[in-house]
Design an enzyme around this catalytic site. Structure first.
Site: not given
Length: 499
Positions: A21-23
């Site tokens: 889960a990256c942004t």
């Protein structure tokens, strides 16, 4: 019990090998305050995933194959080594020295990867990820940075690999050089699309396919050869019924998980940069792919975005930290404890590459860490930047920052403001020092490049050491506060309070 333990172990292993889960936030140069390209990303997976910082030297007359399994990586991916490999940097996983997260090569090409994204299950049944020998985030930087001379070429190389060998997982990857910036997203195992980021706009993604339009005749797009035809042939796209081809709508997942886990992060980025934009947080698929900021974007804006945890504004009720830790909060924030590395790549084409290309890296949870600049011209990292495992130690730079963050999380409302204030002051002071240094560097560079190089390395190593010293001092300060708190709560004195 044995089966349950095995399941937990397999889940933890998956956590350590994937970003999960990256942004990502990308900003074109006409949308920034000084004309810089910005590439920002939080890499999220496991707080125990110590990161190393590595400079890979240039190599000549190479033969043979790059093999992921030589490093015990995620798949059995193989690819020919370039005969002549360029020098490049990465920030890899301690265990495999793969999954480089971010880096530049000597040609000025930068890559940030990856953003984990998900294709629709019904499409993956027909064209699944190649989990046996496909390329994953483990390999992307180490395969492309030694050979790509432009961002466009980097996209072409990765796209060709996805088409021919296959992707081992779904991902989005950012490419930048001194002329342009691109973002590539996978669809199914062998389908992909990439788009050049508009110079006057920004792009944000939070674990979902975000690219939509595709014009095969435009220089702003690249894609797999049969991207549209494959979808049409298999009944997933009908031009007469569906209208213009929309990549995200056709290929990528969009369900209730996106509403709480992904959409709020994209909504928050767009709310920060374009507050005039009015849109319900629940309508993620309708968010614009690109938007213009109401004000020109600064480096500090990028850091602030990556540190965001809904601490203010319309989503403040979803802040999982400030009023006490709430791990059950549905809206996951941009900054999470299991972020193992956060970075902002800055490219300033008008400057010599040695100082024009900079990566600001914050180890661990970004709002409890400090962004330290690493100039392109830095010749080497200290030895402890290549140390650290999944067990805390007293040497590695990763654990120097992570241990303080862990301590702060024991009383976040009280302790976080102390650390955040100190780091913000350090960054503001460092920015002033950078400005003065860069002015002197440019004067020296014109007369004596070697002297300018020596000046750069001394300056950069000094900033790195100062940041580490601050982390050490803050750790001692927070330990003192926690010691006093615990003693007060567990004093155990007799009635006279004397013994």
């Amino acid at each position: 019990m044995f089966k349950k333990a095995a399941l937990v172990a397999s889940v933890l292993a998956a956590f350590s090998s994937m970003s999960l889960a990256c942004t990502t936030v990308l900003v074109g140069p006409e949308a920034t305050a000084d004309g810089s390209f910005f590439v920002g990303r939080n890499a999220d997976s496991d707080a125990l995933k110590a990161q190393h910082m590595v400079i890979h030297p240039a190599k000549k007359n190479q033969k043979g194959m790059y093999r992921t399994q030589d490093y015990k990586g995620a798949t059995n991916f193989e690819y020919p080594l370039p005969e002549n490999a360029m020098r490049y940097t990465t920030v890899p996983n301690w265990k495999t020295q793969l999954h480089g997260a971010v880096g530049f090569n000597e040609a000025g090409v930068g890559i940030s990867g990856t953003e984990s994204i998900y294709a629709k299950d019904e499409l993956l049944k027909l064209d699944p990820y190649n989990e046996a020998t496909g390329i994953t985030e483990d390999d992307i930087l180490d395969v492309i940075l030694p050979r790509a001379k432009t961002a466009r070429e980097g996209v072409q190389i990765l796209g060709s690999i996805v088409e021919s060998i296959g992707a081992g997982e779904g991902f989005g990857v950012a490419f930048v050089d001194e002329k342009e910036m691109w973002y590539l997203e996978t669809g199914t195992g062998h389908q992909w699309i990439a788009q050049r980021i508009p110079r006057d706009q920004y792009f944000a993604s939070g674990n979902q396919g975000r690219l939509q339009a595709y014009d095969p005749k435009s220089e702003d797009f690249m894609a797999s050869k049969n991207l549209v035809k494959w979808a049409a042939d298999n009944g997933f796209y009908n031009e007469k019924k569906d209208g213009a081809f929309n990549f995200a709508k056709v290929y990528t997942r969009d369900d209730e998980r996106d509403r709480v886990y992904n959409d709020p992060r994209v909504w928050q980025v767009q709310k920060i940069l374009t507050p005039s934009l009015k849109q319900p947080v629940q309508e993620g698929r309708s968010f614009p792919v690109y938007a213009k900021p109401d004000k020109k974007v600064t480096l500090e804006d990028m850091k602030s975005i990556l540190r965001n945890h809904y601490e203010s504004g319309e989503l403040q009720s979803h802040d999982p930290y400030t009023k006490g830790l709430r791990g059950d909060e549905e809206f996951r924030p941009i900054s999470v404890f299991r972020t193992y590395e956060s970075h902002v790549m800055q490219v300033r084409p008008w400057m010599p590459r040695e100082i024009g290309s900079v990566i600001y890296v914050a180890m661990g949870m970004p709002n409890l860490s400090v962004y330290v600049p690493y100039y392109h011209g830095l010749d080497a990292y200290p030895a402890h930047y290549g140390m650290g495992t999944n067990e805390a130690d007293s040497q590695s730079v990763y654990w120097k920052y992570r241990k303080l963050q862990t301590l702060v999380m024991t009383d976040y409302p009280k302790l976080a403001p102390i650390v955040e204030k100190a780091y913000h002051e350090f960054e503001a002071d460092t920015a002033k020092k950078q400005k003065a240094f860069e002015e002197q560097y440019l004067k020296t560079y014109k007369k004596d490049a070697k002297k300018a190089d020596k000046m750069l390395n001394e300056f950069n190593l000094g900033i790195m050491a100062s940041a580490e010293k601050l982390a050490e001092d803050l750790t001692n300060q927070i330990f003192t506060i926690r010691t006093a708190d615990i003693q007060k709560a567990n004093f155990f004195a007799n009635r006279s309070k004397k013994d």
